[in-house]
Design a protein around this motif. Structure first.
Motif, PDB file in Angstrom:
ATOM      1  N   UNK A  71       0.840  -1.199   0.000  1.00 31.54           N
ATOM      2  CA  UNK A  71       0.000   0.000   0.000  1.00 31.54           C
ATOM      3  C   UNK A  71       0.879   1.256   0.000  1.00 31.54           C
ATOM      4  N   UNK A  72       1.958   1.237   0.760  1.00 31.92           N
ATOM      5  CA  UNK A  72       2.892   2.364   0.767  1.00 31.92           C
ATOM      6  C   UNK A  72       3.512   2.545  -0.610  1.00 31.92           C
ATOM      7  N   UNK A  73       3.912   1.438  -1.231  1.00 30.78           N
ATOM      8  CA  UNK A  73       4.468   1.505  -2.589  1.00 30.78           C
ATOM      9  C   UNK A  73       3.446   2.080  -3.558  1.00 30.78           C
ATOM     10  N   UNK A  74       2.204   1.642  -3.449  1.00 32.75           N
ATOM     11  CA  UNK A  74       1.146   2.160  -4.324  1.00 32.75           C
ATOM     12  C   UNK A  74       0.967   3.667  -4.108  1.00 32.75           C
ATOM     13  N   UNK A  75       1.021   4.107  -2.858  1.00 40.17           N
ATOM     14  CA  UNK A  75       0.935   5.540  -2.570  1.00 40.17           C
ATOM     15  C   UNK A  75       2.072   6.316  -3.218  1.00 40.17           C
ATOM     16  N   UNK A  76       3.262   5.759  -3.175  1.00 39.13           N
ATOM     17  CA  UNK A  76       4.406   6.404  -3.823  1.00 39.13           C
ATOM     18  C   UNK A  76       4.240   6.419  -5.347  1.00 39.13           C
ATOM     19  N   UNK A  77       3.685   5.353  -5.890  1.00 45.13           N
ATOM     20  CA  UNK A  77       3.432   5.329  -7.334  1.00 45.13           C
ATOM     21  C   UNK A  77       2.375   6.365  -7.721  1.00 45.13           C
ATOM     22  N   UNK A  78       1.379   6.559  -6.867  1.00 51.06           N
ATOM     23  CA  UNK A  78       0.397   7.635  -7.107  1.00 51.06           C
ATOM     24  C   UNK A  78       1.114   8.981  -7.114  1.00 51.06           C
ATOM     25  N   UNK A  79       1.980   9.186  -6.133  1.00 51.35           N
ATOM     26  CA  UNK A  79       2.754  10.433  -6.077  1.00 51.35           C
ATOM     27  C   UNK A  79       3.574  10.622  -7.352  1.00 51.35           C
ATOM     28  N   UNK A  80       4.180   9.551  -7.855  1.00 55.62           N
ATOM     29  CA  UNK A  80       4.986   9.669  -9.080  1.00 55.62           C
ATOM     30  C   UNK A  80       4.129  10.045 -10.280  1.00 55.62           C
ATOM     31  N   UNK A  81       2.911   9.534 -10.344  1.00 54.29           N
ATOM     32  CA  UNK A  81       1.997   9.888 -11.443  1.00 54.29           C
ATOM     33  C   UNK A  81       1.599  11.357 -11.322  1.00 54.29           C
ATOM     34  N   UNK A  82       1.259  11.796 -10.119  1.00 50.39           N
ATOM     35  CA  UNK A  82       0.877  13.199  -9.903  1.00 50.39           C
ATOM     36  C   UNK A  82       2.045  14.120 -10.254  1.00 50.39           C
ATOM     37  N   UNK A  83       3.244  13.762  -9.799  1.00 46.42           N
ATOM     38  CA  UNK A  83       4.434  14.555 -10.134  1.00 46.42           C
ATOM     39  C   UNK A  83       4.631  14.624 -11.635  1.00 46.42           C
ATOM     40  N   UNK A  84       4.464  13.482 -12.293  1.00 47.78           N
ATOM     41  CA  UNK A  84       4.652  13.437 -13.745  1.00 47.78           C
ATOM     42  C   UNK A  84       3.687  14.380 -14.441  1.00 47.78           C
ATOM     43  N   UNK A  85       2.411  14.274 -14.094  1.00 53.44           N
ATOM     44  CA  UNK A  85       1.379  15.062 -14.768  1.00 53.44           C
ATOM     45  C   UNK A  85       1.544  16.557 -14.487  1.00 53.44           C
ATOM     46  N   UNK A  86       1.848  16.898 -13.245  1.00 54.35           N
ATOM     47  CA  UNK A  86       1.911  18.313 -12.874  1.00 54.35           C
ATOM     48  C   UNK A  86       3.248  18.986 -13.179  1.00 54.35           C
ATOM     49  N   UNK A  87       4.353  18.234 -13.095  1.00 59.08           N
ATOM     50  CA  UNK A  87       5.673  18.853 -13.183  1.00 59.08           C
ATOM     51  C   UNK A  87       6.456  18.481 -14.440  1.00 59.08           C
ATOM     52  N   UNK A  88       6.502  17.205 -14.761  1.00 57.41           N
ATOM     53  CA  UNK A  88       7.375  16.753 -15.846  1.00 57.41           C
ATOM     54  C   UNK A  88       6.720  16.774 -17.223  1.00 57.41           C
ATOM     55  N   UNK A  89       5.486  16.343 -17.327  1.00 53.11           N
ATOM     56  CA  UNK A  89       4.818  16.269 -18.631  1.00 53.11           C
ATOM     57  C   UNK A  89       4.699  17.640 -19.302  1.00 53.11           C
ATOM     58  N   UNK A  90       4.348  18.705 -18.573  1.00 53.15           N
ATOM     59  CA  UNK A  90       4.271  20.003 -19.268  1.00 53.15           C
ATOM     60  C   UNK A  90       5.596  20.412 -19.915  1.00 53.15           C
ATOM     61  N   UNK A  91       6.704  20.183 -19.230  1.00 56.69           N
ATOM     62  CA  UNK A  91       8.010  20.518 -19.810  1.00 56.69           C
ATOM     63  C   UNK A  91       8.299  19.590 -20.987  1.00 56.69           C
ATOM     64  N   UNK A  92       8.032  18.298 -20.805  1.00 60.54           N
ATOM     65  CA  UNK A  92       8.278  17.337 -21.877  1.00 60.54           C
ATOM     66  C   UNK A  92       7.441  17.656 -23.116  1.00 60.54           C
ATOM     67  N   UNK A  93       6.198  18.057 -22.920  1.00 64.64           N
ATOM     68  CA  UNK A  93       5.338  18.372 -24.058  1.00 64.64           C
ATOM     69  C   UNK A  93       5.869  19.554 -24.860  1.00 64.64           C
ATOM     70  N   UNK A  94       6.471  20.501 -24.167  1.00 63.55           N
ATOM     71  CA  UNK A  94       7.088  21.611 -24.888  1.00 63.55           C
ATOM     72  C   UNK A  94       8.368  21.146 -25.584  1.00 63.55           C
ATOM     73  N   UNK A  95       9.200  20.417 -24.856  1.00 64.78           N
ATOM     74  CA  UNK A  95      10.508  19.987 -25.352  1.00 64.78           C
ATOM     75  C   UNK A  95      10.396  19.120 -26.598  1.00 64.78           C
ATOM     76  N   UNK A  96       9.427  18.259 -26.650  1.00 68.09           N
ATOM     77  CA  UNK A  96       9.364  17.319 -27.768  1.00 68.09           C
ATOM     78  C   UNK A  96       9.020  17.985 -29.097  1.00 68.09           C
ATOM     79  N   UNK A  97       8.586  19.230 -29.055  1.00 71.51           N
ATOM     80  CA  UNK A  97       8.289  19.942 -30.303  1.00 71.51           C
ATOM     81  C   UNK A  97       9.410  20.895 -30.708  1.00 71.51           C
ATOM     82  N   UNK A  98      10.413  21.050 -29.863  1.00 68.20           N
ATOM     83  CA  UNK A  98      11.473  22.019 -30.152  1.00 68.20           C
ATOM     84  C   UNK A  98      12.406  21.531 -31.249  1.00 68.20           C
TER      85      UNK A  98
END
Length: 149
Positions: free
Chosen positions: A82-109
């Motif tokens: 359950x703790x691992x699943x919580x951390x995986x949820x955190x990783x998904x939230x981090x990805x969507x909020x922090x990493x994906x927006x930068x990646x979406x810009x970068x992949x078109x440059x």
């Protein structure tokens, strides 16, 4: 059946950690060392390629961990899962909020259309990536420990 789910979940998350570790400590360093615009083009290509695969991998890992926690809810290591699943949820939230927006810009440059602060944005993505890597590495450690309970 539960044993298969436990092993499959641990392997899927472990391989994901390995890929993300390789991105952080191998691929990014190789790309950053390439001459002129080659590194930025490599980052953009990697963003396009991994951007298609990683959402399924992250969500799939979370689903597997949730299935393990549910199926093995009476086992000794369930709290770890359950703790691992919580951390995986955190990783998904981090990805969507922090990493994906930068990646979406970068992949078109391209060298012709990238912003003046493109290196700063890639460095920011890299810092977020290190934190996310630590989160999924911790999730993997909890899963591996639960596997031995």
């Amino acid at each position: 059946m539960l044993t298969t789910l436990e092993v499959l979940t641990t392997v899927v998350v472990g391989v994901m950690v390995g890929v993300e570790f390789s991105v952080a400590f191998v691929m990014n360093r190789i790309l950053d060392a390439l001459p002129e615009d080659s590194g930025q083009l490599g980052h953009a290509h990697g963003g396009r390629m991994l951007g298609r695969v990683m959402p399924f991998w992250y969500i799939g890992s979370l689903v597997l961990a949730g299935a393990w926690a549910t199926a093995g809810r009476h086992d000794a290591g369930t709290g770890l899962v359950v703790t691992a699943a919580g951390l995986l949820i955190l990783s998904v939230v981090m990805s969507v909020l922090l990493l994906v927006p930068i990646n979406n810009r970068n992949r078109t440059w391209t060298p012709e259309n990238r912003p003046a602060d493109w290196k700063r944005q890639l460095d920011r993505w890299g810092r977020f990536h290190y934190v996310r890597l630590a989160v999924i590495l911790a999730a993997f450690a909890f899963l591996a420990t639960a596997l031995t309970r």
